[in-house]
Every structure is written in C-alpha cells, then in structure tokens.
Design a protein around this motif. Structure first.
Motif, PDB file in Angstrom:
ATOM      1  N   ALA A 132     -23.249   7.093 -58.506  1.00  0.00           N
ATOM      2  CA  ALA A 132     -22.224   7.995 -59.036  1.00  0.00           C
ATOM      3  C   ALA A 132     -21.231   8.250 -57.917  1.00  0.00           C
ATOM      4  O   ALA A 132     -21.587   8.768 -56.864  1.00  0.00           O
ATOM      5  CB  ALA A 132     -22.846   9.295 -59.511  1.00  0.00           C
ATOM      6  N   MET A 133     -19.988   7.864 -58.159  1.00  0.00           N
ATOM      7  CA  MET A 133     -18.980   7.901 -57.109  1.00  0.00           C
ATOM      8  C   MET A 133     -17.880   8.891 -57.458  1.00  0.00           C
ATOM      9  O   MET A 133     -17.216   8.751 -58.483  1.00  0.00           O
ATOM     10  CB  MET A 133     -18.397   6.498 -56.959  1.00  0.00           C
ATOM     11  CG  MET A 133     -17.527   6.322 -55.781  1.00  0.00           C
ATOM     12  SD  MET A 133     -17.067   4.593 -55.691  1.00  0.00           S
ATOM     13  CE  MET A 133     -15.406   4.786 -55.180  1.00  0.00           C
ATOM     14  N   GLY A 134     -17.720   9.896 -56.627  1.00  0.00           N
ATOM     15  CA  GLY A 134     -16.670  10.885 -56.821  1.00  0.00           C
ATOM     16  C   GLY A 134     -17.181  12.154 -57.473  1.00  0.00           C
ATOM     17  O   GLY A 134     -18.206  12.168 -58.155  1.00  0.00           O
ATOM     18  N   SER A 135     -16.447  13.228 -57.265  1.00  0.00           N
ATOM     19  CA  SER A 135     -16.835  14.539 -57.791  1.00  0.00           C
ATOM     20  C   SER A 135     -16.932  14.548 -59.306  1.00  0.00           C
ATOM     21  O   SER A 135     -17.801  15.208 -59.876  1.00  0.00           O
ATOM     22  CB  SER A 135     -15.814  15.595 -57.348  1.00  0.00           C
ATOM     23  OG  SER A 135     -15.780  15.668 -55.954  1.00  0.00           O
ATOM     24  N   ASP A 160     -29.170   6.884 -58.690  1.00  0.00           N
ATOM     25  CA  ASP A 160     -29.901   6.638 -57.451  1.00  0.00           C
ATOM     26  C   ASP A 160     -29.187   7.189 -56.229  1.00  0.00           C
ATOM     27  O   ASP A 160     -29.824   7.712 -55.325  1.00  0.00           O
ATOM     28  CB  ASP A 160     -30.126   5.132 -57.276  1.00  0.00           C
ATOM     29  CG  ASP A 160     -31.020   4.579 -58.355  1.00  0.00           C
ATOM     30  OD1 ASP A 160     -32.218   4.871 -58.315  1.00  0.00           O
ATOM     31  OD2 ASP A 160     -30.515   3.877 -59.245  1.00  0.00           O
ATOM     32  N   VAL A 161     -27.864   7.038 -56.175  1.00  0.00           N
ATOM     33  CA  VAL A 161     -27.097   7.478 -55.007  1.00  0.00           C
ATOM     34  C   VAL A 161     -25.853   8.215 -55.490  1.00  0.00           C
ATOM     35  O   VAL A 161     -25.172   7.762 -56.411  1.00  0.00           O
ATOM     36  CB  VAL A 161     -26.688   6.276 -54.120  1.00  0.00           C
ATOM     37  CG1 VAL A 161     -25.800   6.721 -52.975  1.00  0.00           C
ATOM     38  CG2 VAL A 161     -27.910   5.565 -53.580  1.00  0.00           C
ATOM     39  N   TYR A 162     -25.571   9.346 -54.842  1.00  0.00           N
ATOM     40  CA  TYR A 162     -24.359  10.114 -55.118  1.00  0.00           C
ATOM     41  C   TYR A 162     -23.414   9.961 -53.927  1.00  0.00           C
ATOM     42  O   TYR A 162     -23.828  10.152 -52.789  1.00  0.00           O
ATOM     43  CB  TYR A 162     -24.687  11.596 -55.304  1.00  0.00           C
ATOM     44  CG  TYR A 162     -25.571  11.886 -56.484  1.00  0.00           C
ATOM     45  CD1 TYR A 162     -26.954  11.901 -56.348  1.00  0.00           C
ATOM     46  CD2 TYR A 162     -25.032  12.143 -57.730  1.00  0.00           C
ATOM     47  CE1 TYR A 162     -27.767  12.167 -57.429  1.00  0.00           C
ATOM     48  CE2 TYR A 162     -25.843  12.414 -58.817  1.00  0.00           C
ATOM     49  CZ  TYR A 162     -27.210  12.426 -58.658  1.00  0.00           C
ATOM     50  OH  TYR A 162     -28.022  12.686 -59.735  1.00  0.00           O
ATOM     51  N   ILE A 163     -22.154   9.628 -54.215  1.00  0.00           N
ATOM     52  CA  ILE A 163     -21.139   9.531 -53.162  1.00  0.00           C
ATOM     53  C   ILE A 163     -20.089  10.598 -53.459  1.00  0.00           C
ATOM     54  O   ILE A 163     -19.236  10.411 -54.323  1.00  0.00           O
ATOM     55  CB  ILE A 163     -20.491   8.135 -53.117  1.00  0.00           C
ATOM     56  CG1 ILE A 163     -21.551   7.052 -52.953  1.00  0.00           C
ATOM     57  CG2 ILE A 163     -19.473   8.065 -51.988  1.00  0.00           C
ATOM     58  CD1 ILE A 163     -21.013   5.639 -53.033  1.00  0.00           C
ATOM     59  N   PRO A 164     -20.149  11.747 -52.765  1.00  0.00           N
ATOM     60  CA  PRO A 164     -19.212  12.831 -53.063  1.00  0.00           C
ATOM     61  C   PRO A 164     -17.821  12.564 -52.508  1.00  0.00           C
ATOM     62  O   PRO A 164     -17.627  11.743 -51.616  1.00  0.00           O
ATOM     63  CB  PRO A 164     -19.856  14.034 -52.373  1.00  0.00           C
ATOM     64  CG  PRO A 164     -20.644  13.449 -51.265  1.00  0.00           C
ATOM     65  CD  PRO A 164     -21.101  12.097 -51.729  1.00  0.00           C
ATOM     66  N   GLY A 165     -16.863  13.286 -53.057  1.00  0.00           N
ATOM     67  CA  GLY A 165     -15.488  13.196 -52.588  1.00  0.00           C
ATOM     68  C   GLY A 165     -14.533  13.072 -53.751  1.00  0.00           C
ATOM     69  O   GLY A 165     -14.922  12.745 -54.865  1.00  0.00           O
ATOM     70  N   CYS A 166     -13.280  13.360 -53.478  1.00  0.00           N
ATOM     71  CA  CYS A 166     -12.258  13.279 -54.519  1.00  0.00           C
ATOM     72  C   CYS A 166     -10.990  12.689 -53.897  1.00  0.00           C
ATOM     73  O   CYS A 166     -10.139  13.422 -53.418  1.00  0.00           O
ATOM     74  CB  CYS A 166     -11.983  14.652 -55.101  1.00  0.00           C
ATOM     75  SG  CYS A 166     -10.830  14.640 -56.480  1.00  0.00           S
ATOM     76  N   ALA A 167     -10.865  11.457 -53.888  1.00  0.00           N
ATOM     77  CA  ALA A 167     -11.800  10.357 -54.074  1.00  0.00           C
ATOM     78  C   ALA A 167     -12.585  10.137 -52.781  1.00  0.00           C
ATOM     79  O   ALA A 167     -12.110  10.478 -51.706  1.00  0.00           O
ATOM     80  CB  ALA A 167     -11.032   9.089 -54.423  1.00  0.00           C
ATOM     81  N   PRO A 168     -13.779   9.552 -52.874  1.00  0.00           N
ATOM     82  CA  PRO A 168     -14.568   9.308 -51.665  1.00  0.00           C
ATOM     83  C   PRO A 168     -13.850   8.356 -50.715  1.00  0.00           C
ATOM     84  O   PRO A 168     -13.177   7.426 -51.147  1.00  0.00           O
ATOM     85  CB  PRO A 168     -15.841   8.650 -52.189  1.00  0.00           C
ATOM     86  CG  PRO A 168     -15.864   8.892 -53.635  1.00  0.00           C
ATOM     87  CD  PRO A 168     -14.466   9.107 -54.076  1.00  0.00           C
ATOM     88  N   ARG A 169     -14.018   8.619 -49.436  1.00  0.00           N
ATOM     89  CA  ARG A 169     -13.428   7.726 -48.438  1.00  0.00           C
ATOM     90  C   ARG A 169     -14.153   6.382 -48.471  1.00  0.00           C
ATOM     91  O   ARG A 169     -15.325   6.313 -48.835  1.00  0.00           O
ATOM     92  CB  ARG A 169     -13.551   8.350 -47.050  1.00  0.00           C
ATOM     93  CG  ARG A 169     -12.674   9.571 -46.864  1.00  0.00           C
ATOM     94  CD  ARG A 169     -12.727  10.101 -45.443  1.00  0.00           C
ATOM     95  NE  ARG A 169     -12.702   9.077 -44.415  1.00  0.00           N
ATOM     96  CZ  ARG A 169     -11.592   8.476 -43.963  1.00  0.00           C
ATOM     97  NH1 ARG A 169     -10.429   8.797 -44.473  1.00  0.00           N
ATOM     98  NH2 ARG A 169     -11.663   7.574 -43.010  1.00  0.00           N
TER      99      ARG A 169
END
Length: 196
Positions: A132-135, A160-169
């Motif tokens: 899951a990529m992004g807020s 499985d994996v969360y990549i936080p950010g808006c948008a993630p770097r």
C-alpha cells in the motif's frame, strides 16, 4: 591425511545433523579431506522453502495499480535514473495479475474501484504480496471522510508493506521493496495481517 572432526562449539554448522550426515557420506565415498573441508565451508544445506523464498525475494514482478498521484509522483520517480529501482530487479511492471507477484496499490481507493482491486488480487497466483503506497491507499488520506472512499486498502485485501507519504519519496518506495524482500526471506519474523 586424516580428517579431524571440527570443534562443535567453534563451528555452529557442525551442530547441524545434516552437516554431520554429509561429512559421513563424503568419508564413506572416500573423498579427500580438502574436498570435505571445502564442502563444509561453502555448502549450506537447508530447507527447500528457505531456498524458494530467497529466489522469490530476488525475482519479484510487480503489478502497478495506480489510482491517483502516488503512481506518478512516487512510483515513476523511483524508476528514474537517479533512484533506479531497476538495479533491484523490480522495474518491469506487469500488466496482467497472472504474471505478477506484488500488487502495488498507489492512491485513493474508491468504493467504485474496490471490487476491481479485490478481483485483481484474487487473480494473482500464490504467493502474492501487496504494497500500500501513499496516505490514501493506507488510510484514505485527506479524503477519508468522503462517502465514496475506502479508509485503507487493508479493509479489502491483506497488505504486507505500507509506504507512507503524500506522495512517498522514491527512496521510501525502494525501502518498502527492501522490507518486502526481507519479509519474504524471513517469513517467521513478520506475519501478514490475515495470519495473525
């Protein structure tokens, strides 16, 4: 030349029964001590599942499911020359879920798009992984109070994996892929949401 048994306290490999069995077989076959020493030093015998997990972790085929800006700003930037996601072997995005191992959910998941996310996930072959990529994909982002937004893709499919950010770097995207790789190699360390 005589073969001396290794000190079990000094060499943790010597504690392994499979190692002892291999040395016995090599001695029985009349292998030279140098060969036995080289085998003991270089060959690691382990469960087949660990070997398969190592192969899986180093040959992931992602399927991008870009729903909003994260797909353009985060994922495409990670594929550019400066960050070069290709050096880890993840550059070829698959168009078909039947060819993919990893589903990247990038952006806001609306209630209208939710059945398609679930259908694509179900069409992927096992083992399958989700990032899951992004807020917005993680929690709904700034649109979480909207009547049409799913408050996180983990409400629909296991993540499985969360990549936080808006948008993630882009470096966060690469870090997320590395965490997934680590999780595949060591599945006992972290369990998926549906296995807790």
């Amino acid at each position: 030349m005589e073969i001396k048994d290794q000190d079990k306290a000094a060499n943790p490999v010597a504690k392994d029964e499979m190692y002892e069995e291999t040395v016995k077989r090599l001695k029985k076959l009349g292998a030279e001590p140098a060969v036995i020493g080289e085998v003991a030093r270089t060959v690691s015998v382990g469960p087949l599942e660990k070997l398969l997990n190592l192969a899986r972790a180093n040959s992931l085929w992602p399927m991008g499911f870009g729903l909003a800006c994260c797909a353009i700003e985060g994922l495409m930037a990670a594929n550019m020359a400066r960050f070069d996601l290709a050096r880890f072997g993840y550059e070829v995005m698959r168009a078909s879920p039947r060819q993919a191992d990893v589903m990247l959910v990038c952006g806001t998941v609306t209630k209208k798009a939710a059945p398609f996310v679930v259908r694509l996930y179900e069409q992927m072959a096992e083992p399958k992984y989700v990032i899951a990529m992004g807020s917005c994909a993680i929690s709904g982002g700034p649109f979480v109070d909207s009547y049409s937004v799913v408050p996180g893709v983990d409400k629909l499919i296991p993540v499985d994996v969360y990549i936080p950010g808006c948008a993630p770097r882009p470096d966060a995207v690469i870090h997320g892929f590395m965490k997934l790789k680590e999780k595949i190699i060591n599945p006992e360390v972290v369990k998926r949401g549906d296995e807790r």
